[in-house]
Enzyme design. Structure first.
Site: not given
Lengths: 139, 139, 139, 139
Positions: D17, D47, D59-60
């Site tokens: 940043d 997945w 796998t949230p």
């Protein structure tokens, strides 16, 4: 005049690099958002509904050409003005002018095509002719 | 043959969009990383040191043209091959070929320039002629 | 009631992953934008001005805890409600509640501190006591 | 000792940043990549194959807690060390230690669950008990 829509964004601190200016992939991200916003504002259904109803997954890019004229930094409010410059049989060219007030910050020219999943290989995407009803909504 | 460097990246799940393919601003991000990696591998000092020593802040983009040939998805390993195609007095053109094995996924052509901060307005960046020592290292 | 500000975002296609839901680092990005928006709306000057005037570079994170309650997808409009829950001598805790209408999508609890650059090593950042005038503006 | 895998990343200019340090959502992105890399290195299928074969979408996150100890900047090489700290019936806790050499930069503790699409509403994701074969591969 072709149909034109606008998409606004306020530049955030984290959108800027150590030089203090917008990290340019963020302009790509905003022009992509402007591209989709254009279709939604013209009355085209969201991709996930189009995929269920007609198998259309979206409009991936074939080519993009962007010219950067001025820098932008956090706190700036940018407005992306989007229209379609040319419809070809399969591909179309969309133009995004990113403005800060009257200043042109950058201008992107996308070539995109509508795609469906291949019937035999669901992971393969195939370009299709521009759907006439969508072209009519967006012109 | 111009000097060429490579930068490798493994595509992650989060780099892909709901269509399951790489969201294209990520290609821009990887080509930017490849651009900087090119300079570092050629022996140019990191921007933050160049800024302290010579006031050079980096090489912002003036223009980018990218052609997308094939899609990529997560799990793919991509290699970005980078070289400088043309040196002009102020600007230079850098080419990034993103490969998956022998497949060309996309190809970007950047026009960039070295910049310094303006003496009177530190937030303004000014392009400078390509430094000869840097050009020599990178050719 | 502590002072509360809001920051709105429309979820874009490219903010979502192949599962069709928001890729969670984007929530972090929006909560960071909400954090900065909070200070700006409370009347604190932008970081780049604070750095010039007082040497304050920003409010980096010391810790973040986020709980995800519901998923969000593109087209959703989210509103981030931000307030400061606790001021300690050096650090403070900021809470971000990300709502879609009346639904709580996720809630983040940041611990942050104001930092200055070290006098002897400009690349080192040092936490400073919370400036009283800023605390007064934000309470 | 639980099974531990590593994922390496070189910090890029655009990951930082205007303060010159890593913008923290990028740490979230790298920890997410480390999470998926862990499963792949343990022998779990990607997945998109698991979704075709068993309906498992991924796998949230349910929760994430990250502590930031030191800053990192571009040019740094970071290694994320990942293991699973606890398996519960449905959820599991995964730990990611982001190191630069011997320095701990940050540490994230994820709570995640395996999910399938709801049979009646394909856009709804439902947590399922941790599949035994996957737990065996990853312990």
């Amino acid at each position: 005049m072709p149909r034109t829509t606008t998409y606004s964004v306020t530049v955030q601190f984290g959108d800027c690099d150590p030089g203090g200016i917008v990290f340019f992939p963020n302009f790509c991200r905003w022009m992509d958002a402007a591209s989709l916003t254009f279709f939604m504002q013209c009355g085209v259904k969201p991709w996930r509904i189009l995929e269920n109803e007609r198998g259309i997954v979206g409009t991936p890019l074939l080519e993009i050409n962007t010219k950067f004229h001025k820098t932008a930094t956090y706190g700036d409010t940018l407005t992306v003005h989007t229209h379609i410059e040319e419809w070809r049989r399969v591909a179309f060219t969309q133009v995004h002018r990113v403005m800060r007030g009257d200043d042109l910050i950058c201008e992107g020219r996308d070539v995109r095509a509508f795609v469906k999943r291949d019937e035999h290989d669901r992971e393969r995407l195939r370009a299709i002719p521009v759907p006439e009803d969508i072209q009519a909504l967006c012109s």
